[in-house]
Design a protein around this motif. Structure first.
Motif, short mmCIF file in Angstrom:
data_model
loop_
_atom_site.label_atom_id
_atom_site.label_comp_id
_atom_site.label_asym_id
_atom_site.label_seq_id
_atom_site.Cartn_x
_atom_site.Cartn_y
_atom_site.Cartn_z
N UNK A 107 49.32 16.05 -25.69
CA UNK A 107 48.98 16.77 -26.90
C UNK A 107 47.53 17.19 -26.95
N UNK A 108 46.76 16.76 -25.99
CA UNK A 108 45.36 17.14 -25.94
C UNK A 108 44.62 16.87 -27.24
N UNK A 109 44.95 15.79 -27.87
CA UNK A 109 44.25 15.46 -29.11
C UNK A 109 42.79 15.13 -28.82
N UNK A 163 39.84 13.23 -28.23
CA UNK A 163 39.90 11.84 -27.81
C UNK A 163 39.13 10.90 -28.70
N UNK A 164 37.93 11.35 -29.12
CA UNK A 164 37.14 10.47 -29.94
C UNK A 164 37.88 10.06 -31.20
N UNK A 165 38.53 11.01 -31.81
CA UNK A 165 39.18 10.73 -33.09
C UNK A 165 40.50 10.02 -32.90
N UNK A 166 41.28 10.44 -31.93
CA UNK A 166 42.57 9.76 -31.76
C UNK A 166 42.37 8.32 -31.35
N UNK A 167 41.28 8.07 -30.64
CA UNK A 167 40.98 6.69 -30.29
C UNK A 167 40.78 5.84 -31.52
N UNK A 168 40.04 6.37 -32.48
CA UNK A 168 39.83 5.63 -33.72
C UNK A 168 41.16 5.41 -34.42
N UNK A 169 42.06 6.38 -34.31
CA UNK A 169 43.38 6.21 -34.90
C UNK A 169 44.10 5.02 -34.29
N UNK A 170 44.04 4.92 -32.99
CA UNK A 170 44.66 3.79 -32.31
C UNK A 170 44.02 2.48 -32.78
N UNK A 194 49.96 15.37 -34.34
CA UNK A 194 50.15 16.70 -34.89
C UNK A 194 48.90 17.56 -34.76
N UNK A 195 47.81 16.90 -34.48
CA UNK A 195 46.57 17.67 -34.34
C UNK A 195 46.62 18.55 -33.10
N UNK A 196 47.56 18.24 -32.24
CA UNK A 196 47.62 18.99 -30.99
C UNK A 196 47.68 20.48 -31.24
N UNK A 197 48.43 20.85 -32.26
CA UNK A 197 48.58 22.28 -32.50
C UNK A 197 47.25 22.89 -32.87
N UNK A 237 50.30 3.74 -22.80
CA UNK A 237 51.28 4.83 -22.65
C UNK A 237 51.23 5.75 -23.86
N UNK A 238 51.17 5.14 -25.02
CA UNK A 238 51.09 5.95 -26.23
C UNK A 238 49.86 6.83 -26.21
N UNK A 239 48.75 6.20 -25.90
CA UNK A 239 47.51 6.97 -25.89
C UNK A 239 47.53 8.04 -24.82
N UNK A 240 48.17 7.73 -23.70
CA UNK A 240 48.26 8.72 -22.63
C UNK A 240 49.05 9.93 -23.10
N UNK A 241 50.15 9.67 -23.80
CA UNK A 241 50.95 10.79 -24.31
C UNK A 241 50.13 11.63 -25.27
N UNK A 242 49.50 10.96 -26.19
CA UNK A 242 48.73 11.68 -27.21
C UNK A 242 47.59 12.48 -26.58
N UNK A 243 46.96 11.90 -25.61
CA UNK A 243 45.79 12.56 -25.03
C UNK A 243 46.16 13.60 -24.00
N UNK A 244 47.12 13.27 -23.14
CA UNK A 244 47.39 14.15 -22.02
C UNK A 244 48.42 15.21 -22.34
#
Lengths: 359, 388, 311
Positions: free
Chosen positions: C90-92, C94-101, A317-320, C81-88
């Motif tokens: 949703x452009x989340x 990366x440093x933080x979403x990685x910690x989420x994973x 959700x952070x994407x937004x 695949x999950x991380x690819x979706x989130x990163x590519x």
């Protein structure tokens, strides 16, 4: 998932909410859990705004805790009015040093901060283990021969005063909120904070505009470390045991705040003021999940998995917000470029106009 | 792959809304996947938690209320008081805080098993358990919560909890507390301490190990040099050397209660250095037992019965049975005495039991020597060298 | 100390170091691949834990070591695949979403373990595979050629990955996407697809590394990796984003750990010095890098920056 284990999800969620926010005591517990998250999260806000990745939170918390503990052991008889600020300051210093090391390594030697912060986490734990087993160990333990790795009961003058009778809510909550506000002021109302954010928006553009990028990098990690160190001090002096004690791992002391704080900062969109409710929410989840397990008797690990899902959800959700931020950063960068074109050679202090926007 | 990217200068709800929908869809999908994984064999796909707000971020900190569940993973309903012998403690409610999992085949399991037995025999009414409380502050909160919820006896099963207990107990003078392994009651009359004379079994096993080692050395994998782990290791060393002054005993404290990989490596080093017998204390020894199994090296277990981990090479286990301590505590509470005593489990009172592995063919002379040593310790003629 | 400098002890130590370095090497190679394409993947430790658990569980239930390794890799690929979706998509960040994973992997692996297994039941460990002829070389044979198959696989991956990165078209795409994504994009290289592939491969390798660890140890436990994944990430920087450098780093780390372990076994280190020595690998890695003072110039320029056309 709850259904498959034979319990009612409604009961579960209501138990969770009750457990987190249902009463004075519960709210106090939530706030206590949220404190280190907020502090670490604030630190993350600062460093990530400069595009510096600080995953050394665990080590910086430990470093701050150690320095503040040593302070309390060194001057136990100072009156509380002096001692409490002293230990807080010590925490800031301890964590700050632990953040400055990777900061300096990155700024002046090009050592990547992910590597150095990770390694320093390991180092910090071992230093703590060593200190707790030898120089800092409670003399009573040596006498008794049990040698439990913990310090002696620290000076009562350093006990954080309880703010709300009948609960465990202590001064740390004030410290955390003040720190978050201070960080916000720093980032958006000071020249240095502006420069820091400029570095985060674009290193080369910032350098071109005359900002000392290396120093800002160092500052970012040091400040971030100080916040974590402050969390360490809060954890020690607000604790039940009023000592520094753990089981040999850093997590035993920090509760993974070094990592959970990153997630809290994410919840708060890397903005210190928003991180306050984010940390409260996250802290509530942690506290409430435990209560939920007690109430509807599902195994604890379920909550852990749900936590993971929540994190993934938040991350998605952070994407937004992320897109908003990129847009604003772009605008900021454009203005920065045009500003520096106009003001080439001038002192940077005057070009504040373009970067005042807050997300 | 989408061909449109939102451009930075296009202000509009459209791109944001599209992403929002995608985000929600992705999360629902993930939720379904996660739910499917969690429910596994049932084949159910439970309702997805698209807005799941429940979480427990402190990785590993858990809280389970089970009435008698030994495996720890599934919870049953409310407590049932089984067994006909009610006894003096029949309506005592107990809560325990454990530093690791209740089925870790080590320290935490020993207490969980004891409580289960107590409850099945009607000696206590019910018990509640908080496992994996390796975060000291979370454990402190749990102790305080249990006390305020009206449990009669709250057990803090971990030496790192003592400091917190010292602060909490005075706030609840009508609740009985006990902690271990430790002998300190802080001068409070509602706190008891319990210890394990792990040195006794350790000594016996050291003697046996020295006899069984052939030409090889002995290897000991320890966590951190404290508490009952230290007692055990020191006594093992003493017993082995007393039996055979020529024996080489290597000791490696890996500085962690949980690093299984490092424990395995330590064990491997010993074996490659010529060890034919291994032992160790604390829950990370699972890694070392695995090495013993693979390398066909003998293993002596402590804390719990570890035979199932390596049925061919486990010789004997010093199993902690806290039942005797619990019985004393419960009886005391029923009589109105809430604390102030220290208790010890040892070979004499049945708190420590040497459980031999029947699948392992133990030579008669070794068994005899072991029995003699046990008897000697019990009647005091043998000194294990521990402080007392 | 003289005990240590005997041939057999030294050989055993080196062998142990090589063995210890394998999970680090696998994960770090994967991370290198992803980072060369500009993606930072901090969730490695969590993915390793997932790979470790599912690999362990597969062997526990089906007694097939190879299947266990494959399942570990597959689980990693799914997480990738999950991380690819989130990163590519949703452009989340990366440093933080990685910690989420990471947090997810940590929690979920523990949940599954406690639900499905519970007690640390042992599984068959990876057996040694002796390479004929080479294994009989005195000393070196035992150090290098008497390991389980996964060790050889990891080492073979080093030149393989170097070749892919430096000598294939895809590798060229990876590098250009990591350095100048805009230029690559304008030349028709699909930034997203390239990065998706590297992310999936990286996480598959991490999952494989985790499975290797579990199978090597013959058991599973919550947080089995104990931060290993993070160290692997750090080793990528140490190796300056080159597979050979990563190999050196992994071996260095593994060897120092093995030496410290051996010294403790021999009694050279004991008591409080022992706890200080446990941090030796970490300190040495940082010191080594500081001394060598490699500039960040080797870092892929677009690392952690999400790609958006038109930016």
């Amino acid at each position: 998932m709850i259904l498959t284990l034979g319990a009612s999800p409604i009961d579960g969620f209501s138990a969770l909410v009750d457990g987190a926010f249902g009463g004075r005591k519960e709210l106090a517990d939530t706030a206590i859990k949220a404190m280190p998250l907020l502090l670490v999260g604030t630190g993350i806000c600062i460093s990530f705004r400069a595009r510096v990745i600080n995953i050394g939170g665990e080590g910086q918390i430990v470093a701050g805790a150690l320095v503040s503990t040593v302070t309390a052991l060194a001057v136990p008889d100072l009156p509380a009015v002096v001692l409490i600020p002293a230990v807080l300051l010590a925490g800031v210093v301890g964590g700050g040093i632990w953040g400055a090391i990777p900061g300096a390594l990155k700024a002046y030697l090009g050592v990547n901060e992910i590597l150095s912060t990770i390694m320093l986490n390991i180092v910090a734990v071992q230093v703590m283990n060593y200190l707790l087993r030898d120089p800092l160990i409670d003399p009573a333990e040596i006498e008794r021969g049990t040698r439990i790795p913990q310090t002696e009961r620290l000076s009562p003058n350093a006990d954080f005063p309880i703010l709300l009778g009948g609960t465990r809510l202590h001064l740390g909550v004030v410290v955390a909120v003040v720190a978050a506000v201070a960080a916000w002021v720093f980032l958006w109302r000071s020249t240095t904070g502006y420069r820091l954010r400029a570095v985060g928006a674009g290193r080369d553009a910032a350098r071109y505009a005359g900002i000392p990028v290396e120093r800002m990098t160092l500052l970012a990690l040091t400040a971030s470390g100080s916040m974590c160190g402050l969390a360490g001090a809060v954890l020690v002096f607000g604790s039940e045991s009023h000592r520094l004690v753990t089981d040999g791992s850093s997590t035993g002391f920090t509760g993974s705040a070094g990592f959970n704080g990153i997630v809290a900062a994410l919840f708060g969109a890397l903005h210190p003021l928003l991180t306050i409710p984010a940390a409260v929410l996250f802290g509530g989840l942690l506290v409430g999940a435990n209560a939920m397990q007690r109430a509807i008797q599902i195994p604890a690990s379920l909550a852990i998995a749900m936590n993971g899902l929540v994190v993934v959800f938040v991350v998605a959700s952070v994407s937004i917000r992320q897109r908003l931020r990129i847009r604003l950063d772009d605008q900021a960068m454009l203005r920065l470029r045009s500003a520096s074109h106009r003001r080439r050679g001038d002192a940077l202090g005057a070009t504040r106009t373009g970067m005042e926007t807050e997300p | 792959m989408s061909t449109t990217h939102a451009r930075p200068d296009r202000h509009g709800a459209q791109p944001a809304r599209r992403w929002r929908r995608r985000a929600v869809a992705a999360v629902i999908a993930l939720g379904l996947v996660g739910a499917a994984c969690g429910s596994d064999d049932d084949g159910d796909t439970a309702s997805s938690d698209a807005d799941s707000t429940a979480a427990s971020g402190t990785t590993g900190a858990t809280d389970t209320t089970t009435a008698g569940g030994t495996s720890g993973s599934t919870a049953t309903g409310a407590s049932t008081s089984e067994g006909t012998t009610g006894g003096a403690g029949g309506d005592i409610r107990v809560a325990v805080v454990l530093p690791s999992a209740a089925n870790d085949l080590a320290f935490s399991q020993s207490m969980a098993d004891s409580l289960t037995r107590m409850q099945e025999n009607g000696l206590i009414a019910e018990f509640a358990m908080s496992e994996n409380m390796f975060v000291v502050e979370d454990a402190a909160a749990a102790i305080r919560d249990y006390a305020s919820q009206g449990y009669d006896l709250v057990l803090a099963h971990g030496s790192q909890y003592g400091a917190s207990l010292e602060e909490i107990a005075p706030d609840f003078p009508e609740v009985a507390f006990a902690w271990g392994t430790a002998a300190d009651t802080f001068g409070l009359d509602n706190v008891s301490g319990y210890t394990a004379a792990s040195d006794e079994g350790g000594y016996v096993m050291g003697v046996m190990a020295a006899m069984l080692r052939g030409e090889g050395s002995l290897g000991v994998v320890g966590p951190i040099e404290v508490g009952d782990a230290k007692l055990y290791v020191d006594a093992f060393n003493a017993g082995a050397t007393a039996q055979d002054p020529e024996v080489e005993v290597g000791v490696n404290y890996i500085e962690s209660f949980s690093d299984t990989a490092l424990a395995a490596e330590a064990a491997t080093s010993f074996v490659e250095g010529g060890a034919t017998v291994l032992t160790g204390s604390a829950q990370m020894t699972v890694g070392a037992v695995g090495v013993a199994k693979d390398r066909d090296v003998l293993w002596f277990g402590t804390n719990s019965n570890q035979t199932q981990l390596a049925p061919d090479v486990v010789v004997v286990n010093q199993v902690y049975k806290w039942d005797v301590v619990l019985a004393d505590l419960v009886a005391g509470i029923a009589d109105g005495q809430l604390g102030g005593e220290t208790y010890e489990i040892n070979l004499d009172n049945g708190g420590e039991v040497m459980e031999f592995n029947d699948a392992y063919d133990l030579p008669d002379d070794v068994r005899q020597k072991a029995d003699e040593t046990i008897a000697g310790i019990v009647d005091g003629t043998i000194d294990t060298g521990a402080g007392g | 100390m003289s005990d240590f400098f005997t041939a057999s002890v030294l050989v055993a130590t080196v062998a142990s170091g090589v063995r210890l370095s394998t999970p680090y090497l696998l994960a770090a190679l994967g991370e290198t691949f992803a980072q060369r394409s500009g993606v930072l993947n901090l969730g490695v430790d969590g993915v390793m834990l997932l790979g470790a658990f599912f690999g362990y569980w597969t062997v526990l239930t089906h007694d097939n070591l190879v299947a266990g390794l494959l399942v570990g890799a597959a689980v990693g690929a799914v997480m990738g695949l999950v991380y690819a979706i989130v990163t590519l998509l949703f452009h989340a960040e990366q440093g933080i979403s990685g910690i989420g994973i990471y947090l997810f992997g940590l929690g979920f692996s523990e949940l599954m373990y406690r639900q499905q297994v519970g007690t640390p039941l042992p599984i068959r460990g990876l057996g040694e595979v002796e390479i004929p002829l080479l294994a009989d070389i005195p000393y070196i044979g035992e150090m290098l050629f008497r390991h389980s198959g996964i060790v050889y696989l990891a080492i073979v991956l080093v030149p393989l990955m170097a070749w892919v990165i430096n000598r294939t078209q895809f590798g060229l795409n990876v590098r250009s996407v990591g350095e100048t994504p805009d230029a690559a994009d304008s030349l028709g290289v699909s930034v997203r697809r390239t990065r998706a592939v590297t992310i999936v491969v990286a996480n598959a390798l991490a999952g494989l590394g985790g499975a290797a660890l579990a199978l090597e140890l013959g058991t599973f436990q919550q947080n089995l990796t104990n931060g290993l994944g993070f160290i692997a990430i750090a080793l990528v920087y140490f190796g300056a984003w080159r597979p050979t450098g990563v190999l050196v780093g992994s071996l260095l780390f593994g060897l120092v750990t093995a030496v410290v372990n051996q010294w403790k076994t021999l009694g050279i280190l004991s008591g409080s010095t022992a706890s200080l020595a446990t941090m030796a690998p970490a300190l040495l890695t940082v010191l080594a890098l500081a001394v060598i003072a490699r500039r960040n110039s080797a870092q892929p320029a677009a690392l952690t920056l999400p790609f958006q056309r038109g930016r």
